[in-house]
Design a protein around this motif. Structure first.
Motif, PDB file in Angstrom:
ATOM      1  N   SER A  96       0.831  -1.206   0.000  1.00  0.00           N
ATOM      2  CA  SER A  96       0.000   0.000   0.000  1.00  0.00           C
ATOM      3  C   SER A  96       0.862   1.250   0.000  1.00  0.00           C
ATOM      4  O   SER A  96       0.487   2.276  -0.573  1.00  0.00           O
ATOM      5  CB  SER A  96      -0.926  -0.006   1.219  1.00  0.00           C
ATOM      6  N   ARG A  97       2.027   1.191   0.623  1.00  0.00           N
ATOM      7  CA  ARG A  97       2.899   2.365   0.656  1.00  0.00           C
ATOM      8  C   ARG A  97       3.481   2.664  -0.718  1.00  0.00           C
ATOM      9  O   ARG A  97       3.740   3.812  -1.054  1.00  0.00           O
ATOM     10  CB  ARG A  97       4.010   2.157   1.697  1.00  0.00           C
ATOM     11  N   SER A  98       3.723   1.619  -1.507  1.00  0.00           N
ATOM     12  CA  SER A  98       4.200   1.841  -2.877  1.00  0.00           C
ATOM     13  C   SER A  98       3.097   2.418  -3.752  1.00  0.00           C
ATOM     14  O   SER A  98       3.341   3.285  -4.592  1.00  0.00           O
ATOM     15  CB  SER A  98       4.691   0.517  -3.483  1.00  0.00           C
ATOM     16  N   ILE A  99       1.888   1.935  -3.551  1.00  0.00           N
ATOM     17  CA  ILE A  99       0.761   2.372  -4.372  1.00  0.00           C
ATOM     18  C   ILE A  99       0.394   3.819  -4.082  1.00  0.00           C
ATOM     19  O   ILE A  99       0.051   4.579  -5.008  1.00  0.00           O
ATOM     20  CB  ILE A  99      -0.450   1.448  -4.128  1.00  0.00           C
ATOM     21  N   ARG A 100       0.495   4.235  -2.831  1.00  0.00           N
ATOM     22  CA  ARG A 100       0.052   5.575  -2.442  1.00  0.00           C
ATOM     23  C   ARG A 100       1.118   6.626  -2.754  1.00  0.00           C
ATOM     24  O   ARG A 100       1.595   7.363  -1.872  1.00  0.00           O
ATOM     25  CB  ARG A 100      -0.307   5.591  -0.963  1.00  0.00           C
ATOM     26  N   THR A 101       1.521   6.706  -4.027  1.00  0.00           N
ATOM     27  CA  THR A 101       2.499   7.707  -4.463  1.00  0.00           C
ATOM     28  C   THR A 101       2.113   8.204  -5.852  1.00  0.00           C
ATOM     29  O   THR A 101       1.515   7.467  -6.650  1.00  0.00           O
ATOM     30  CB  THR A 101       3.932   7.133  -4.532  1.00  0.00           C
ATOM     31  N   ILE A 102       2.490   9.438  -6.153  1.00  0.00           N
ATOM     32  CA  ILE A 102       2.246   9.953  -7.498  1.00  0.00           C
ATOM     33  C   ILE A 102       3.082   9.188  -8.522  1.00  0.00           C
ATOM     34  O   ILE A 102       2.697   9.062  -9.684  1.00  0.00           O
ATOM     35  CB  ILE A 102       2.535  11.466  -7.601  1.00  0.00           C
ATOM     36  N   TRP A 103       4.225   8.645  -8.068  1.00  0.00           N
ATOM     37  CA  TRP A 103       5.123   7.950  -8.987  1.00  0.00           C
ATOM     38  C   TRP A 103       4.488   6.642  -9.463  1.00  0.00           C
ATOM     39  O   TRP A 103       4.565   6.309 -10.655  1.00  0.00           O
ATOM     40  CB  TRP A 103       6.466   7.688  -8.303  1.00  0.00           C
TER      41      TRP A 103
END
Length: 402
Positions: free
Chosen positions: A354-361
């Protein structure tokens, strides 16, 4: 009492169980009754959820004895069948292990010397009961506020006296940093496998390394609790390219100076909403674009939308702050849930954390964000980077400090 077949846990008052702990997201996890039993799913939380020590990805069936870890807050699961009561029961239990021997919503006898019990019971006509037993030391005070939601108050983890105290938006102490976000400075790779580099404090002016250094400082200032925020080399190159576009804007220096002169008023405005002053100030400068304007007035015009977006998306991590800026025009249109709902859906669609998904990148890589929204967030990050040390980037004004 908890009714219905869907039970949410998080920091927001709209949750069925509200726990005022900075390690939990506003809506952290949902437990649902299905034909097969009870299942749990992370709701796109910042710090993630683990089930029996493994990251909870998608929806997983709950079994007797399972242990959920909500960003550091542990929950033991016990399922008991054969209950005919149609209405779930919520009771308290100050115990580490689940309590057995419950029937028809009547709690087992209170353990000797343990005081008030704390157990959360989710009952269904056929499928039975879930008991949520929180680790010792977490005291939940139930009240009728917020429409009868249970709220957690006066909870404080033991902390080192030398550690500076931080508070979240509701004013509770939030000293323990969350598990590493996508932008974590210490490991050799990010969760997505990208190589990372610690910013060099002696990097030459105008270099990509200088971008990494000042961008990292800005990201840490706009997040509630993200002391290791940084950019990967690839992300820094993108920001560097945007900086080169913006640095020649003659209005940029004037708008940074406008924010500097009104720093005290912008700071008061931001803190009244629980937002970082640097986030609000740079958002205003970004909004002004190539036009010279009043950074304070622009901040005042934007503050309500930013506040509502922060409630839905959060700003504990720098990646969340960037998502807020990306979603700003959605907020202006009154759609404050669009970004949040998309992030939750992506958590079920992709196996990434989830931490990877929750980024503009991530959103840009997967084509899940519009170009204007992505560019808005990228320009915001570039301006924030410049504002840390404008002359290093050829902008003739003084740094913006709060």
């Amino acid at each position: 009492m908890v009714s219905g077949s869907r039970f949410t846990i998080g920091r927001h008052s709209s949750c069925d169980l509200t726990i005022a702990d900075g390690r939990l997201s506003r809506e952290h996890i949902v437990i649902e009754r299905t034909d097969a039993g009870y299942s749990a799913a992370d709701m796109g939380s910042s710090n993630g959820t683990e089930l029996n020590g493994a990251e909870l990805i998608g929806r997983e069936q709950l079994r007797n004895g399972d242990v959920l870890d909500l960003g550091g807050v542990r929950v033991n699961i016990q399922l008991e069948s054969g209950l005919a009561a149609a209405t779930p029961v919520m009771q308290e239990q100050n115990a580490v292990e689940p309590i057995s021997g419950l029937a028809k919503g009547v709690a087992a006898s209170e353990p000797n010397g343990l005081g008030f019990p704390m157990v959360y019971l989710l009952a269904a006509p056929i499928l039975g009961l879930i008991v949520l037993a929180f680790a010792a030391g977490l005291f939940i005070v139930f009240s009728d506020n917020n429409g009868g939601n249970a709220s957690a108050q006066n909870f404080e983890d033991p902390i080192d006296e030398d550690t500076p105290k931080r508070t979240n938006k509701k004013g509770q102490i939030d000293d323990e940093p969350p598990p590493a976000s996508t932008n974590q400075a210490t490991p050799a790779t990010t969760p997505t496998g990208q190589n990372v580099r610690t910013p060099d404090n002696t990097a030459p002016a105008g270099s990509v390394a200088m971008v990494e250094q000042h961008a990292s400082g800005f990201l840490r200032h706009i997040a509630e609790n993200d002391p290791t925020a940084f950019l990967t080399a690839d992300q820094a190159k993108r920001v560097d390219a945007k900086i080169k576009q913006l640095a020649g804007n003659s209005a940029l220096a004037a708008n940074i100076e406008s924010a500097r002169k009104n720093a005290s008023q912008i700071s008061s405005l931001a803190k009244a909403k629980g937002l970082a002053p640097g986030l609000v100030a740079v958002a205003a400068i970004n909004k002004l674009g190539s036009s010279r304007g009043d950074a304070l007035k622009t901040s005042q015009d934007m503050i309500e939308v930013l506040d509502k977006l922060e409630t839905q998306i959060g700003s504990e991590l720098s990646d969340e702050a960037l998502l807020m800026i990306a979603a700003y025009e959605q907020g202006v249109a009154g759609d404050f849930l669009k970004m949040r709902n998309m992030l939750q859906n992506l958590s079920n669609e992709f196996s990434d954390s989830s931490r990877s998904i929750r980024t503009i990148w991530f959103l840009e890589q997967k084509g899940k964000i519009s170009r204007p929204d992505y560019e808005r967030a990228l320009s915001f990050l570039a301006i924030g980077t410049i504002a840390q040390s404008p002359k290093d980037f050829g902008v003739n004004t003084e740094p913006l400090r709060f």
